[in-house]
Scaffold this active site. Structure first.
Site, PDB file in Angstrom:
ATOM      1  N   SER A  49     -54.845  37.214   2.025  1.00 48.03           N
ATOM      2  CA  SER A  49     -55.679  37.112   0.823  1.00 48.03           C
ATOM      3  C   SER A  49     -56.974  36.330   0.987  1.00 48.03           C
ATOM      4  O   SER A  49     -57.861  36.424   0.128  1.00 48.03           O
ATOM      5  CB  SER A  49     -54.862  36.498  -0.324  1.00 48.03           C
ATOM      6  OG  SER A  49     -54.481  35.179  -0.001  1.00 48.03           O
ATOM      7  N   PHE A  52     -59.227  34.568   7.631  1.00 48.17           N
ATOM      8  CA  PHE A  52     -59.121  35.551   8.710  1.00 48.17           C
ATOM      9  C   PHE A  52     -58.184  36.704   8.361  1.00 48.17           C
ATOM     10  O   PHE A  52     -58.367  37.825   8.833  1.00 48.17           O
ATOM     11  CB  PHE A  52     -58.643  34.868   9.996  1.00 48.17           C
ATOM     12  CG  PHE A  52     -59.713  34.054  10.671  1.00 48.17           C
ATOM     13  CD1 PHE A  52     -60.818  34.672  11.225  1.00 48.17           C
ATOM     14  CD2 PHE A  52     -59.624  32.671  10.743  1.00 48.17           C
ATOM     15  CE1 PHE A  52     -61.820  33.931  11.850  1.00 48.17           C
ATOM     16  CE2 PHE A  52     -60.613  31.922  11.366  1.00 48.17           C
ATOM     17  CZ  PHE A  52     -61.719  32.558  11.925  1.00 48.17           C
ATOM     18  N   TYR A 234     -57.038  17.769  16.549  1.00 41.71           N
ATOM     19  CA  TYR A 234     -56.665  19.172  16.457  1.00 41.71           C
ATOM     20  C   TYR A 234     -55.786  19.606  17.637  1.00 41.71           C
ATOM     21  O   TYR A 234     -54.570  19.530  17.575  1.00 41.71           O
ATOM     22  CB  TYR A 234     -57.892  20.105  16.278  1.00 41.71           C
ATOM     23  CG  TYR A 234     -57.428  21.454  15.792  1.00 41.71           C
ATOM     24  CD1 TYR A 234     -57.383  21.757  14.434  1.00 41.71           C
ATOM     25  CD2 TYR A 234     -56.899  22.397  16.681  1.00 41.71           C
ATOM     26  CE1 TYR A 234     -56.847  22.960  13.982  1.00 41.71           C
ATOM     27  CE2 TYR A 234     -56.354  23.600  16.240  1.00 41.71           C
ATOM     28  CZ  TYR A 234     -56.342  23.874  14.897  1.00 41.71           C
ATOM     29  OH  TYR A 234     -55.798  25.062  14.455  1.00 41.71           O
TER      30      TYR A 234
HETATM   31  P1  NAD Z   1     -56.608  30.526   4.809  1.00 37.60           P
HETATM   32  O1  NAD Z   1     -56.147  29.310   4.119  1.00 37.60           O
HETATM   33  O2  NAD Z   1     -57.913  31.112   4.418  1.00 37.60           O
HETATM   34  O3  NAD Z   1     -55.526  31.719   4.650  1.00 37.60           O
HETATM   35  C1  NAD Z   1     -54.162  31.514   4.650  1.00 37.60           C
HETATM   36  C2  NAD Z   1     -53.436  32.730   4.113  1.00 37.60           C
HETATM   37  O4  NAD Z   1     -52.024  32.457   4.187  1.00 37.60           O
HETATM   38  C3  NAD Z   1     -53.717  33.064   2.639  1.00 37.60           C
HETATM   39  O5  NAD Z   1     -53.738  34.466   2.481  1.00 37.60           O
HETATM   40  C4  NAD Z   1     -52.501  32.510   1.894  1.00 37.60           C
HETATM   41  O6  NAD Z   1     -52.180  33.171   0.685  1.00 37.60           O
HETATM   42  C5  NAD Z   1     -51.427  32.763   2.937  1.00 37.60           C
HETATM   43  N1  NAD Z   1     -50.244  31.911   2.777  1.00 37.60           N
HETATM   44  C6  NAD Z   1     -50.153  30.568   2.891  1.00 37.60           C
HETATM   45  N2  NAD Z   1     -48.862  30.189   2.717  1.00 37.60           N
HETATM   46  C7  NAD Z   1     -48.140  31.310   2.496  1.00 37.60           C
HETATM   47  C8  NAD Z   1     -46.786  31.578   2.264  1.00 37.60           C
HETATM   48  N3  NAD Z   1     -45.876  30.619   2.223  1.00 37.60           N
HETATM   49  N4  NAD Z   1     -46.418  32.865   2.059  1.00 37.60           N
HETATM   50  C9  NAD Z   1     -47.319  33.874   2.079  1.00 37.60           C
HETATM   51  N5  NAD Z   1     -48.615  33.682   2.339  1.00 37.60           N
HETATM   52  C10 NAD Z   1     -49.023  32.414   2.527  1.00 37.60           C
HETATM   53  O7  NAD Z   1     -56.531  30.192   6.353  1.00 37.60           O
HETATM   54  P2  NAD Z   1     -57.350  30.661   7.636  1.00 37.60           P
HETATM   55  O8  NAD Z   1     -58.283  29.583   8.011  1.00 37.60           O
HETATM   56  O9  NAD Z   1     -57.826  32.066   7.519  1.00 37.60           O
HETATM   57  O10 NAD Z   1     -56.183  30.583   8.710  1.00 37.60           O
HETATM   58  C11 NAD Z   1     -55.433  31.695   9.158  1.00 37.60           C
HETATM   59  C12 NAD Z   1     -55.039  31.468  10.604  1.00 37.60           C
HETATM   60  O11 NAD Z   1     -56.229  31.359  11.408  1.00 37.60           O
HETATM   61  C13 NAD Z   1     -54.262  30.157  10.820  1.00 37.60           C
HETATM   62  O12 NAD Z   1     -53.296  30.358  11.807  1.00 37.60           O
HETATM   63  C14 NAD Z   1     -55.344  29.221  11.345  1.00 37.60           C
HETATM   64  O13 NAD Z   1     -54.837  28.160  12.119  1.00 37.60           O
HETATM   65  C15 NAD Z   1     -56.156  30.186  12.188  1.00 37.60           C
HETATM   66  N6  NAD Z   1     -57.520  29.728  12.527  1.00 37.60           N
HETATM   67  C16 NAD Z   1     -58.341  29.182  11.591  1.00 37.60           C
HETATM   68  C17 NAD Z   1     -59.613  28.733  11.976  1.00 37.60           C
HETATM   69  C18 NAD Z   1     -60.556  28.107  10.979  1.00 37.60           C
HETATM   70  O14 NAD Z   1     -61.508  27.450  11.391  1.00 37.60           O
HETATM   71  N7  NAD Z   1     -60.371  28.315   9.707  1.00 37.60           N
HETATM   72  C19 NAD Z   1     -60.038  28.873  13.302  1.00 37.60           C
HETATM   73  C20 NAD Z   1     -59.186  29.484  14.219  1.00 37.60           C
HETATM   74  C21 NAD Z   1     -57.923  29.908  13.826  1.00 37.60           C
END
Ligand code: NAD
Length: 396
Positions: A49, A52, A234
């Site tokens: 939602s 990424f 981190y």
């Molecule tokens: P985000 O917070 O934007 O998205 C998280 C998603 O997970 C949302 O859709 C949320 O609804 C869902 N979610 C959370 N808990 C849930 C649950 N219990 N059940 C169902 N859905 C659930 O996060 P993001 O930054 O896009 O992170 C996604 C991945 O990318 C993670 O593994 C993060 O470590 C990784 N990542 C993030 C970055 C960054 O800088 N943001 C960089 C590299 C990797």
């Protein structure tokens, strides 16, 4: 109602449906502008939602005409109370996907639970038969373990010693020193339980057991490495231990998928402003300097640019996927360019409250933060009355 941002620290308590919808439309337009990708046609996105995961769902649907099922955990709107941005994003995504004639259904609930896994299994059986790509993009501070019912909390702490460095309050631009105490007790294990690979594997096991993965099915989870300056909090901290576990789990899943010729990958993505990353101390200062340097060099990317490039230049080129020495896909390559890192580190040394708005991209950071909640999105009239009640198209 008129909806305004109400922030508390690194969260915003309100979100704007029209702004969220516009964000989704902009991402769709970007993917369409980059042309077709010969990618998977039936895709499950877990954590679909925001950030990424949303970008992955959009790239699959509008880059490859894929049918998508999204799993997310967000607050629907109620009378007088806006829903959370992921809810509005998903409603907007479904609306656009349906308009384009694409299958799109979503399940709002706890992805860590057996119940939600079962709902997804049933939905795939009923509607898609099998999936050929599973994106795992959960970011959560807590996980209730489905076997024990125990609730685990992840923490963002260094391991072994106190970490002291600069950080910024991105609302005020105030740069200060922060000291974070090291993990204690079961902090490391708990963080690994929440953000490591166990749940990813449970999902893949459940799908495989029911024969819901097509021949050659792929699964991708997202990780992060980053620069030396954020390492103690981190990559070498509690969250890094979880990412090590996630990355190791990719090999276990690949072993299991051998019988169907499938494969599990971890993609290391770039640091970006999302709800997950704004919660990590030190990272916002790093990101605001990184944005400045990458924008000046013309190589800045947001989630959608990252994932569109991941699909078109890594996953679906028709050639073998290039991997690093640890078997990971690297789409953080531009962030990690030597000249980018050197310049960011020079700026880091001199960054103060007084000079940050000049040497860093604090404005860009702040705008991206508000954009996450549908605010400050160009073209949206925030003085106009908006209906906070938005229905989920697939639930109608
Ligand atoms: P985000 O917070 O934007 O998205 C998280 C998603 O997970 C949302 O859709 C949320 O609804 C869902 N979610 C959370 N808990 C849930 C649950 N219990 N059940 C169902 N859905 C659930 O996060 P993001 O930054 O896009 O992170 C996604 C991945 O990318 C993670 O593994 C993060 O470590 C990784 N990542 C993030 C970055 C960054 O800088 N943001 C960089 C590299 C990797």
């Amino acid at each position: 109602m008129i909806i305004e941002p109400r922030t508390r620290g690194f969260i915003c308590l309100t979100s704007h449906p029209t702004g969220c919808e516009q964000n989704v439309k902009n991402q769709i337009e970007y993917v369409k502008s980059k042309g077709e990708i010969e990618g998977a046609k039936k895709v499950l996105v877990i954590g679909s939602s925001t950030g990424f995961g949303l970008a992955s769902r959009i790239t699959s649907a509008f880059g490859s005409d894929a049918a998508t099922i999204g799993v997310f955990f967000d607050k629907p709107s109620t009378e007088g109370r806006p829903g959370s941005p992921g809810y509005y994003n998903t409603a907007a995504f479904e609306k656009e996907a349906h308009k384009a004639g694409l299958y799109a259904k979503s399940i709002n609930g706890d992805a860590f639970s057996n119940e939600i896994k079962q709902q997804v299994v049933d939905l795939i059986k009923k509607d898609l038969g099998q999936v050929d790509l599973v994106i795992y993009s959960l970011a959560s501070p807590v996980r209730t373990h489905p076997d024990s019912g125990k609730r685990f909390k992840s923490v963002l702490k260094p391991i072994g010693e106190v970490f002291t460095n600069k950080t910024v309050d991105f609302h005020t631009g105030n740069v200060s020193e922060i000291s974070i105490n090291p993990a204690e007790g079961e902090d490391i294990e708990n963080t690994v339980t929440v953000m490591g690979g166990e749940d990813w594997k449970m999902w893949m096991d459940a799908l495989k057991a029911e024969n819901l993965l097509s021949e050659g099915a792929t699964t991708v989870a997202y990780s992060y490495i980053g620069p030396d300056v954020t390492k103690p909090v981190y990559r070498n901290g509690t969250i890094g231990a979880a990412k090590d576990h996630l990355e190791a789990t990719a090999f276990e899943i690949t072993d299991e998928l051998k019988s169907i010729g499938g494969k599990a990958y971890v993609s290391v993505n770039k640091a970006l402003v999302t709800q997950a990353s704004s919660a990590i101390p030190v990272i916002p200062l790093y990101i605001s300097l990184l944005y400045k340097v990458m924008k000046e060099k013309g190589i800045h990317e947001g989630c959608i640019e990252q994932i569109q490039r991941l699909y078109s230049e890594r996953l679906y080129t028709g050639e073998e996927i290039p991997l690093d020495e640890k078997g990971r896909i690297r789409i953080d390559d531009w962030e990690m360019y030597e000249d980018v890192q050197e310049e960011v580190m020079e700026l880091w040394k001199t960054a103060t409250t007084e000079n940050l708005s000049e040497i860093g991209d604090l404005e860009g950071y702040s705008n991206d933060f508000y954009n996450l909640f549908g605010f400050k999105v160009p073209g949206v009239d925030y003085d106009k009355d908006v209906n906070e009640m938005v229905a989920m198209p697939s639930e109608k």
